[in-house]
Design an enzyme around this catalytic site. Sequence first.
Site, PDB file in Angstrom:
ATOM      1  N   ASP A 299      11.036  -5.166   8.430  1.00 26.41           N
ATOM      2  CA  ASP A 299      10.010  -5.012   9.458  1.00 26.41           C
ATOM      3  C   ASP A 299       9.896  -6.369  10.163  1.00 26.41           C
ATOM      4  OD1 ASP A 299       6.908  -4.718  10.389  1.00 26.41           O
ATOM      5  OD2 ASP A 299       7.780  -2.741  10.079  1.00 26.41           O
TER       6      ASP A 299
ATOM      7  N   ALA B 226       4.401   4.157   2.928  1.00 23.65           N
ATOM      8  CA  ALA B 226       3.992   2.902   2.304  1.00 23.65           C
ATOM      9  C   ALA B 226       4.186   1.784   3.311  1.00 23.65           C
ATOM     10  CB  ALA B 226       4.795   2.626   1.038  1.00 23.65           C
ATOM     11  N   LYS B 227       3.651   0.626   3.006  1.00 25.30           N
ATOM     12  CA  LYS B 227       3.877  -0.561   3.827  1.00 25.30           C
ATOM     13  C   LYS B 227       3.578  -1.779   2.979  1.00 25.30           C
ATOM     14  CE  LYS B 227       5.189  -1.508   8.090  1.00 25.30           C
ATOM     15  NZ  LYS B 227       6.242  -0.779   8.803  1.00 25.30           N
ATOM     16  N   GLY B 228       4.261  -2.863   3.292  1.00 25.98           N
ATOM     17  CA  GLY B 228       4.028  -4.101   2.580  1.00 25.98           C
ATOM     18  C   GLY B 228       3.968  -5.265   3.537  1.00 25.98           C
TER      19      GLY B 228
ATOM     20  N   VAL C 249       0.859  -1.187   0.000  1.00 20.99           N
ATOM     21  CA  VAL C 249       0.000   0.000   0.000  1.00 20.99           C
ATOM     22  C   VAL C 249       0.891   1.232   0.000  1.00 20.99           C
ATOM     23  CG1 VAL C 249      -1.704   1.331   1.289  1.00 20.99           C
ATOM     24  CG2 VAL C 249      -1.913  -1.150   1.165  1.00 20.99           C
TER      25      VAL C 249
END
Length: 429
Positions: free
Chosen positions: A159, A118-120, A73
């Site tokens: 992460d 953003a992040k995944g 995202v």
Amino acid sequence: MTQTEERTPTTTDRSPGEHALADALAQLKFAVDLLGYGDGLHQLLASARRETRVSIPLRRDDGTMEVLTGYRVQHNFSRGPTKGGLRYSPDVSLDEVRALAMWMTWKCALLDVPYGGAKGGVTIDPRLYSKGELERVTRRYASELQPVLGPDKDIPAPDIGTDEQTMAWIMDTYSVNAGYTVPGVVTGKPVSIGGSLGRSTATSRGVAQVALAALQHVRVAPTAATAAVQGFGKVGASAAQFLADAGVRIVAVSDQYGAVHASNGLDVVRLHEHVAVTGTVLGFADAEPMDPDSLLTLDVDLLVPAAVEGVLNAANAADVRATVVVEGANGPTTAEADQILRGKGVLVVPDILANAGGVIVSYFEWVQGNQAYWWSVEEVEERLHQRMLAGWTAVVESSQQLGITLREAATVIAVQRVAEAHQIRGLYP
């Protein structure tokens, strides 16, 4: 195989990811209302610019095949390319990734880093897969997302469940497909291939620096302070060490397997050695086992939740006895818990400030890569310290001027910066 995901409404029976997204949206609404922004700008700030779901076919070592699901995202591009971690966890969901991407936007803006958020994530338990299987998952994920990743587009970082090796695989996959080496496509990679000195402990160092500033703010000297750290992993383990080095007495820590307690203080150096051998804090000779949930309600000066979202919630917030809570994890305190802790007079230092050290040094890594000129670890740590304390000072001053909590002040500062960037750029076409 990619497709755009539509947002689905939440229900009263919310998943952890839905809770996180609801909290992120509520924090945004507070800031929008205080700043007096209209509905159109609110909707723009609340909506991700791009949401991608990918299917990841994996051939297991035994020859069988399964299909995993991955997400990325990209919440906002107004201040620069997007930036955010990639997590491997069985609990990963699209709503969780949406919330974390939004918080990354505010984090970058608050610390004046020229990125959007953003992040995944991949819905996988990495403990159940071999290194070779994880490499294949990572390379397929990166290959599927190649069109929307890049040093000027979107830059992943480690992460939960991922590390510098994961970033090396992504960098190599992207570079092979591009036809040349692109070190700036990820941060948090090994120093030998363009990573930054000081990056591996940057988040922890930032947490400790802000925690010490918060203790000073409530007039508790580090050498007289006690602390409990929930999550003895990437963030919590080094944060505990930095706090202990400053004289704070660490009386309890926990990990995914359990918790240990020592009223006279844990020897954090020896605890690190124990974990390196056994893989868990359990069984540490100089401590007693304790219920991990009880760690959150210990009578300590400082509580550092440094694991996952939602651990401080309506069920336990009233029992929290810490004077200061410093959020090492993303979203560890729910909205309900925030209100309860505020009523109790607990000072909560929000995640978008407290754990921003990682993205700050990721930015430094990106800058060094673009310049092909590397800084010493002393330079990295000094610049990190300056950024963290500047962020702390700005948030405290805004909180006092507006009569709002540190979380509210941090969000207001960040949202205003992102909104201004959008308004100056204008709406295309």
